[in-house]
Design a protein around this motif. Structure first.
Motif, PDB file in Angstrom:
ATOM      1  N   UNK A  60      88.241 -66.191  69.350  1.00 10.69           N
ATOM      2  CA  UNK A  60      88.042 -67.005  70.551  1.00 10.69           C
ATOM      3  C   UNK A  60      86.674 -66.748  71.170  1.00 10.69           C
ATOM      4  N   UNK A  61      85.856 -65.932  70.486  1.00 15.35           N
ATOM      5  CA  UNK A  61      84.472 -65.655  70.881  1.00 15.35           C
ATOM      6  C   UNK A  61      83.704 -65.421  69.581  1.00 15.35           C
ATOM      7  N   UNK A  62      82.386 -65.725  69.582  1.00 18.31           N
ATOM      8  CA  UNK A  62      81.569 -65.431  68.396  1.00 18.31           C
ATOM      9  C   UNK A  62      80.315 -64.653  68.800  1.00 18.31           C
ATOM     10  N   UNK A  63      80.042 -63.587  68.022  1.00 18.81           N
ATOM     11  CA  UNK A  63      78.788 -62.845  68.123  1.00 18.81           C
ATOM     12  C   UNK A  63      77.814 -63.534  67.172  1.00 18.81           C
ATOM     13  N   UNK A  64      76.780 -64.144  67.719  1.00 21.35           N
ATOM     14  CA  UNK A  64      75.778 -64.832  66.891  1.00 21.35           C
ATOM     15  C   UNK A  64      74.610 -63.886  66.632  1.00 21.35           C
ATOM     16  N   UNK A  65      74.405 -63.571  65.362  1.00 20.62           N
ATOM     17  CA  UNK A  65      73.214 -62.802  64.969  1.00 20.62           C
ATOM     18  C   UNK A  65      72.427 -63.690  64.025  1.00 20.62           C
TER      19      UNK A  65
ATOM     20  N   UNK B 139      93.987 -59.058  73.709  1.00 18.42           N
ATOM     21  CA  UNK B 139      92.522 -58.960  73.790  1.00 18.42           C
ATOM     22  C   UNK B 139      91.912 -60.072  72.929  1.00 18.42           C
ATOM     23  N   UNK B 140      90.954 -60.830  73.482  1.00 13.91           N
ATOM     24  CA  UNK B 140      90.314 -61.887  72.680  1.00 13.91           C
ATOM     25  C   UNK B 140      89.599 -61.303  71.454  1.00 13.91           C
ATOM     26  N   UNK B 141      89.718 -61.963  70.325  1.00 11.73           N
ATOM     27  CA  UNK B 141      89.041 -61.505  69.107  1.00 11.73           C
ATOM     28  C   UNK B 141      87.703 -62.221  68.968  1.00 11.73           C
ATOM     29  N   UNK B 142      86.670 -61.409  68.696  1.00 17.30           N
ATOM     30  CA  UNK B 142      85.314 -61.920  68.472  1.00 17.30           C
ATOM     31  C   UNK B 142      84.929 -61.587  67.044  1.00 17.30           C
ATOM     32  N   UNK B 143      84.348 -62.527  66.328  1.00 10.77           N
ATOM     33  CA  UNK B 143      83.912 -62.243  64.960  1.00 10.77           C
ATOM     34  C   UNK B 143      82.401 -62.051  64.885  1.00 10.77           C
ATOM     35  N   UNK B 144      82.015 -61.085  64.066  1.00 11.94           N
ATOM     36  CA  UNK B 144      80.611 -60.781  63.772  1.00 11.94           C
ATOM     37  C   UNK B 144      80.424 -60.959  62.260  1.00 11.94           C
TER      38      UNK B 144
ATOM     39  N   UNK C 173      77.751 -68.667  58.717  1.00 14.39           N
ATOM     40  CA  UNK C 173      77.255 -70.042  58.764  1.00 14.39           C
ATOM     41  C   UNK C 173      78.026 -70.821  59.828  1.00 14.39           C
ATOM     42  N   UNK C 174      77.517 -72.002  60.152  1.00 13.43           N
ATOM     43  CA  UNK C 174      78.241 -72.881  61.080  1.00 13.43           C
ATOM     44  C   UNK C 174      79.570 -73.312  60.474  1.00 13.43           C
ATOM     45  N   UNK C 175      79.600 -73.433  59.146  1.00 15.82           N
ATOM     46  CA  UNK C 175      80.865 -73.795  58.496  1.00 15.82           C
ATOM     47  C   UNK C 175      81.894 -72.679  58.669  1.00 15.82           C
ATOM     48  N   UNK C 176      81.461 -71.422  58.479  1.00 14.24           N
ATOM     49  CA  UNK C 176      82.358 -70.290  58.738  1.00 14.24           C
ATOM     50  C   UNK C 176      82.885 -70.349  60.176  1.00 14.24           C
ATOM     51  N   UNK C 177      81.986 -70.651  61.104  1.00 11.87           N
ATOM     52  CA  UNK C 177      82.386 -70.687  62.518  1.00 11.87           C
ATOM     53  C   UNK C 177      83.443 -71.759  62.733  1.00 11.87           C
ATOM     54  N   UNK C 178      83.223 -72.944  62.131  1.00  8.59           N
ATOM     55  CA  UNK C 178      84.195 -74.038  62.279  1.00  8.59           C
ATOM     56  C   UNK C 178      85.549 -73.633  61.696  1.00  8.59           C
ATOM     57  N   UNK C 179      85.524 -72.963  60.519  1.00  2.31           N
ATOM     58  CA  UNK C 179      86.779 -72.536  59.883  1.00  2.31           C
ATOM     59  C   UNK C 179      87.503 -71.506  60.753  1.00  2.31           C
ATOM     60  N   UNK C 180      86.770 -70.520  61.220  1.00  6.67           N
ATOM     61  CA  UNK C 180      87.379 -69.446  62.016  1.00  6.67           C
ATOM     62  C   UNK C 180      87.999 -70.011  63.293  1.00  6.67           C
ATOM     63  N   UNK C 181      87.292 -70.947  63.916  1.00  7.10           N
ATOM     64  CA  UNK C 181      87.798 -71.545  65.155  1.00  7.10           C
ATOM     65  C   UNK C 181      89.055 -72.359  64.861  1.00  7.10           C
ATOM     66  N   UNK C 182      89.006 -73.168  63.800  1.00  4.20           N
ATOM     67  CA  UNK C 182      90.155 -74.027  63.464  1.00  4.20           C
ATOM     68  C   UNK C 182      91.390 -73.198  63.120  1.00  4.20           C
TER      69      UNK C 182
ATOM     70  N   UNK D 176      83.762 -76.676  70.786  1.00  5.29           N
ATOM     71  CA  UNK D 176      85.163 -76.251  70.786  1.00  5.29           C
ATOM     72  C   UNK D 176      85.511 -75.390  72.002  1.00  5.29           C
ATOM     73  N   UNK D 177      84.572 -75.261  72.929  1.00  3.77           N
ATOM     74  CA  UNK D 177      84.844 -74.440  74.109  1.00  3.77           C
ATOM     75  C   UNK D 177      84.934 -72.955  73.808  1.00  3.77           C
ATOM     76  N   UNK D 178      84.262 -72.535  72.736  1.00  6.07           N
ATOM     77  CA  UNK D 178      84.251 -71.121  72.346  1.00  6.07           C
ATOM     78  C   UNK D 178      82.935 -70.490  72.825  1.00  6.07           C
ATOM     79  N   UNK D 179      83.000 -69.479  73.692  1.00  3.13           N
ATOM     80  CA  UNK D 179      81.761 -68.847  74.161  1.00  3.13           C
ATOM     81  C   UNK D 179      81.113 -67.987  73.073  1.00  3.13           C
ATOM     82  N   UNK D 180      79.804 -67.863  73.122  1.00  2.00           N
ATOM     83  CA  UNK D 180      79.092 -66.994  72.183  1.00  2.00           C
ATOM     84  C   UNK D 180      78.195 -66.028  72.947  1.00  2.00           C
ATOM     85  N   UNK D 181      77.769 -64.986  72.242  1.00  2.00           N
ATOM     86  CA  UNK D 181      76.772 -64.050  72.779  1.00  2.00           C
ATOM     87  C   UNK D 181      75.904 -63.595  71.633  1.00  2.00           C
ATOM     88  N   UNK D 182      74.743 -63.061  71.968  1.00  2.18           N
ATOM     89  CA  UNK D 182      73.762 -62.711  70.944  1.00  2.18           C
ATOM     90  C   UNK D 182      73.895 -61.242  70.569  1.00  2.18           C
ATOM     91  N   UNK D 183      74.204 -60.992  69.310  1.00  2.86           N
ATOM     92  CA  UNK D 183      74.290 -59.625  68.821  1.00  2.86           C
ATOM     93  C   UNK D 183      72.924 -59.088  68.462  1.00  2.86           C
TER      94      UNK D 183
END
Ligand code: OSB
Ligand code: MG
Length: 369
Positions: free
Chosen positions: A259-264, A235-240, A245-254, A284-291
């Motif tokens: 493989x998905x991000x919930x943007x709030x 199952x793809x993991x999404x972080x909330x 921050x964008x830096x957190x997002x870059x770190x998590x992706x790297x 990075x080709x990572x899809x997002x959705x709005x929490x």
């Protein structure tokens, strides 16, 4: 921009149904609404802080104090050069407190955009005029109660169901919903940090149910744990909670932690940082959705505008007003074929209903600027 005053208004609205997550149960939504008054326009925003520091470390009374004693003085020091784009830099010396920073930046952005006749959607780069709506379904006392709730939401037209899970309420509710409503329905789960890596084998038992994603199974600061879990489950993991921050997002992706991000926007300090996360993820080709954080129409309007950006490719937790409130603080957001319309008026594009606001107001602080 010349700000004349800022009002902090504590409001409390009853929820239409109790909302239980792995960290607690809410029967009402208490929040702080910020109103920024300038010579040309007024701006509105709502805080995502909750009465208790459970979802994250911020909480309402602390947030009000930080806003009054630490954030507003720094904005005041900017003088008339203050713009929404300068709020982040002006507040950068204060560590943490993204929700408090977000509510100020958003109210100031609303005033700024209203003064120039630009909508949030136009400003942020929206490419759609309506967005698909999902719904977040709380933990229930029984599977029957859950199936009835999900059936009701599907009848209303919601395009994706998110089930809140916790140890003891995970495999069985997911199995029951899949069996009752079929393999076609878009289904995902949200654990709000309720598990540890020791639960990896257990969480892998959700793999056969073809979930869109599993949101925040483990602690917010456990990026490495999420990267390891991603090696064990399909199952793809999404972080909330992990992404502030964008830096957190870059770190998590790297790291391969998601493989998905919930943007709030509230969790990341506002819409400008939310857009940067959208951009980093897209690159990075990572899809997002709005929490969501059970927003009233004030917060929802801006969230729906953000959800119209190009890399918001999955339905969000941007539900209709009736999912949360009998009486919203704005004209209600209504589902139309499972979608919400992106407001087109200046700023957030919705009007606050003064009588309703007065009814739900618990207290108010006026801060001269
Ligand atoms: O984890 O996404 C979450 C609500 C409050 C706090 C955290 C979360 C939520 C939701 C509801 O899931 C989303 C919504 O409908 O606003
Ligand atoms: Mg979540």
């Amino acid at each position: 921009m010349k700000i004349e005053k800022i009002e902090l208004r504590r409001v409390c609205l009853p929820l239409v149904t109790p909302f239980r997550t792995s960290f607690g149960t809410s029967t009402e939504r208490e929040t702080t609404i910020v109103r920024v008054v300038t010579a040309d326009a007024e701006g509105w925003a709502e805080s995502a802080a909750e009465p208790e520091p459970l979802y994250g470390p911020e909480f309402l009374d602390g947030a009000d104090l930080v806003i009054r004693d630490h954030l507003i003085p720094r904005l005041r020091a900017e003088g008339e050069a203050l713009t929404a784009e300068r709020v982040g830099p002006a507040l950068a010396a204060v560590t943490g407190h993204p929700m408090s920073k977000a509510v100020l930046e958003t109210a100031i952005l609303d005033a700024q955009l209203k003064a120039s006749g630009v909508s949030f959607g136009q400003y942020l780069g929206a490419v759609r005029d309506r967005v698909p709506a999902g719904v977040s379904v709380g933990i229930m006392d029984s599977i029957d109660e859950l199936l009835a709730a999900v059936a009701g939401y599907l009848d209303e037209g919601y395009l994706r169901i998110k089930l809140k899970i916790e140890p003891g309420w995970d495999i069985e509710p997911v199995r029951a919903v899949r069996e009752r409503f079929g393999d076609e329905m878009l289904l995902q789960v949200d654990a709000n940090t309720a598990y540890t890596l020791a639960d990896a084998r257990h969480l892998a038992r959700l793999d056969p149910f073809d979930l869109l994603l599993m949101e925040q199974p483990m602690a917010a600061d456990d990026l490495l744990g999420h990267a390891r879990l991603a090696q064990v489950i399909s199952t793809p993991i999404c972080l909330d909670e992990s992404i502030e921050s964008a830096r957190d997002a870059a770190s998590a992706i790297a790291l391969g932690a998601c493989s998905v991000i919930n943007v709030k926007p509230a969790r990341v300090g506002g819409y400008l940082e939310a857009r940067r996360i959208h951009d980093v993820a897209a690159a990075h080709g990572i899809p997002v959705w709005c929490g969501g954080m059970l927003e009233t129409g004030i917060g929802r309007a801006a969230n729906v505008a953000l959800a119209a950006l190009p890399n918001f490719v999955m339905p969000g937790d941007t539900s209709a007003s009736s999912r949360y409130y009998e009486q919203d603080l704005t004209a209600p957001f209504v589902l139309d074929g499972g979608h919400l319309e992106v407001p087109t008026g200046p700023g957030i594009g919705v009007e606050v209903l003064p009588d309703v606001l007065a009814q739900v107001t618990v207290s108010m602080t006026e801060i001269a600027f």
